[in-house]
Scaffold this motif. Structure first.
Motif, PDB file in Angstrom:
ATOM      1  N   THR A 113       0.691  -1.171   0.410  1.00  0.00           N
ATOM      2  CA  THR A 113      -0.206   0.061  -0.257  1.00  0.00           C
ATOM      3  C   THR A 113       0.806   1.191  -0.336  1.00  0.00           C
ATOM      4  O   THR A 113       1.554   1.048   0.604  1.00  0.00           O
ATOM      5  CB  THR A 113      -1.035   0.517   1.217  1.00  0.00           C
ATOM      6  OG1 THR A 113      -1.735  -0.814   0.999  1.00  0.00           O
ATOM      7  CG2 THR A 113      -2.011   0.841   1.298  1.00  0.00           C
ATOM      8  N   ASN A 114       0.478   2.402  -1.183  1.00  0.00           N
ATOM      9  CA  ASN A 114       1.000   3.909  -0.821  1.00  0.00           C
ATOM     10  C   ASN A 114       0.519   4.497   0.401  1.00  0.00           C
ATOM     11  O   ASN A 114      -0.644   4.596   0.620  1.00  0.00           O
ATOM     12  CB  ASN A 114       0.964   4.219  -2.564  1.00  0.00           C
ATOM     13  CG  ASN A 114       1.149   3.449  -2.933  1.00  0.00           C
ATOM     14  OD1 ASN A 114       2.577   3.108  -2.858  1.00  0.00           O
ATOM     15  ND2 ASN A 114       1.193   3.102  -4.156  1.00  0.00           N
ATOM     16  N   LEU A 115       1.189   4.906   1.238  1.00  0.00           N
ATOM     17  CA  LEU A 115       0.511   6.134   2.343  1.00  0.00           C
ATOM     18  C   LEU A 115       2.193   7.106   1.978  1.00  0.00           C
ATOM     19  O   LEU A 115       2.808   7.129   1.888  1.00  0.00           O
ATOM     20  CB  LEU A 115       1.437   5.135   3.729  1.00  0.00           C
ATOM     21  CG  LEU A 115       0.719   4.516   3.759  1.00  0.00           C
ATOM     22  CD1 LEU A 115       1.027   3.790   5.409  1.00  0.00           C
ATOM     23  CD2 LEU A 115      -1.021   4.648   3.979  1.00  0.00           C
ATOM     24  N   SER A 116       0.880   8.185   2.144  1.00  0.00           N
ATOM     25  CA  SER A 116       2.068   9.865   2.907  1.00  0.00           C
ATOM     26  C   SER A 116       2.228   9.644   4.049  1.00  0.00           C
ATOM     27  O   SER A 116       1.369  10.019   5.144  1.00  0.00           O
ATOM     28  CB  SER A 116       0.762  10.699   1.908  1.00  0.00           C
ATOM     29  OG  SER A 116       1.014  10.825   0.915  1.00  0.00           O
ATOM     30  N   LEU A 117       3.494  10.062   4.096  1.00  0.00           N
ATOM     31  CA  LEU A 117       4.160   9.878   5.235  1.00  0.00           C
ATOM     32  C   LEU A 117       4.998  11.543   5.789  1.00  0.00           C
ATOM     33  O   LEU A 117       5.822  11.250   4.983  1.00  0.00           O
ATOM     34  CB  LEU A 117       4.752   8.758   6.234  1.00  0.00           C
ATOM     35  CG  LEU A 117       4.033   7.886   6.318  1.00  0.00           C
ATOM     36  CD1 LEU A 117       4.872   6.407   6.796  1.00  0.00           C
ATOM     37  CD2 LEU A 117       3.115   7.312   6.894  1.00  0.00           C
ATOM     38  N   ALA A 132       2.673   1.205  11.727  1.00  0.00           N
ATOM     39  CA  ALA A 132       1.548   1.668  10.490  1.00  0.00           C
ATOM     40  C   ALA A 132       0.045   0.748  10.653  1.00  0.00           C
ATOM     41  O   ALA A 132      -0.455   1.275  10.753  1.00  0.00           O
ATOM     42  CB  ALA A 132       1.394   2.066   9.000  1.00  0.00           C
ATOM     43  N   ILE A 147      -3.478   1.513  12.967  1.00  0.00           N
ATOM     44  CA  ILE A 147      -4.663   1.383  11.845  1.00  0.00           C
ATOM     45  C   ILE A 147      -5.220   0.937  12.578  1.00  0.00           C
ATOM     46  O   ILE A 147      -6.430   0.944  12.476  1.00  0.00           O
ATOM     47  CB  ILE A 147      -4.735   1.095  10.256  1.00  0.00           C
ATOM     48  CG1 ILE A 147      -3.738   2.382   9.454  1.00  0.00           C
ATOM     49  CG2 ILE A 147      -5.614   0.595   9.999  1.00  0.00           C
ATOM     50  CD1 ILE A 147      -2.843   2.266   8.236  1.00  0.00           C
ATOM     51  N   SER A 191       5.585  -0.519   8.355  1.00  0.00           N
ATOM     52  CA  SER A 191       4.535  -0.990   8.015  1.00  0.00           C
ATOM     53  C   SER A 191       4.018  -1.621   9.274  1.00  0.00           C
ATOM     54  O   SER A 191       2.585  -1.002   8.780  1.00  0.00           O
ATOM     55  CB  SER A 191       4.885  -2.162   7.081  1.00  0.00           C
ATOM     56  OG  SER A 191       5.628  -1.527   5.706  1.00  0.00           O
TER      57      SER A 191
END
Length: 81
Positions: free
Chosen positions: A14-18, A37, A41, A34
């Motif tokens: 999955t792509n996440l913006s952090l 996160a 979640i 990962s």
């Protein structure tokens, strides 16, 4: 998510913006981003489900509390403490 559930579930990229500074610091500390996160979640999902359950059951809880206030606890005579 519980450890057993995590192990059984399928993992998916999955792509996440952090925040870049936070990500850099986490990597420097050897934190598995990962998994961290995923844990965050999972906790957010758990809290949301709890809030949703309380919202859906507010009337029933209020009714039960009103009954106890008016009539006392059912079966209280059987308590051994």
């Amino acid at each position: 998510m519980r450890a057993a559930e995590t192990a059984k579930s399928t993992r998916r990229p999955t792509n996440l913006s952090l925040d870049s500074a936070l990500l850099k610091e986490a990597k420097a500390l050897g934190i598995n981003v990962s998994r961290s996160a995923e844990a965050g979640i999972s906790e957010a999902v758990k809290k949301h489900k709890q809030q949703q359950w309380l919202k859906e059951n507010t009337a029933a809880l209020a009714s039960s509390n009103a009954y106890v206030e008016a009539n006392g606890l059912p079966l209280i005579r059987h308590r051994q403490f």
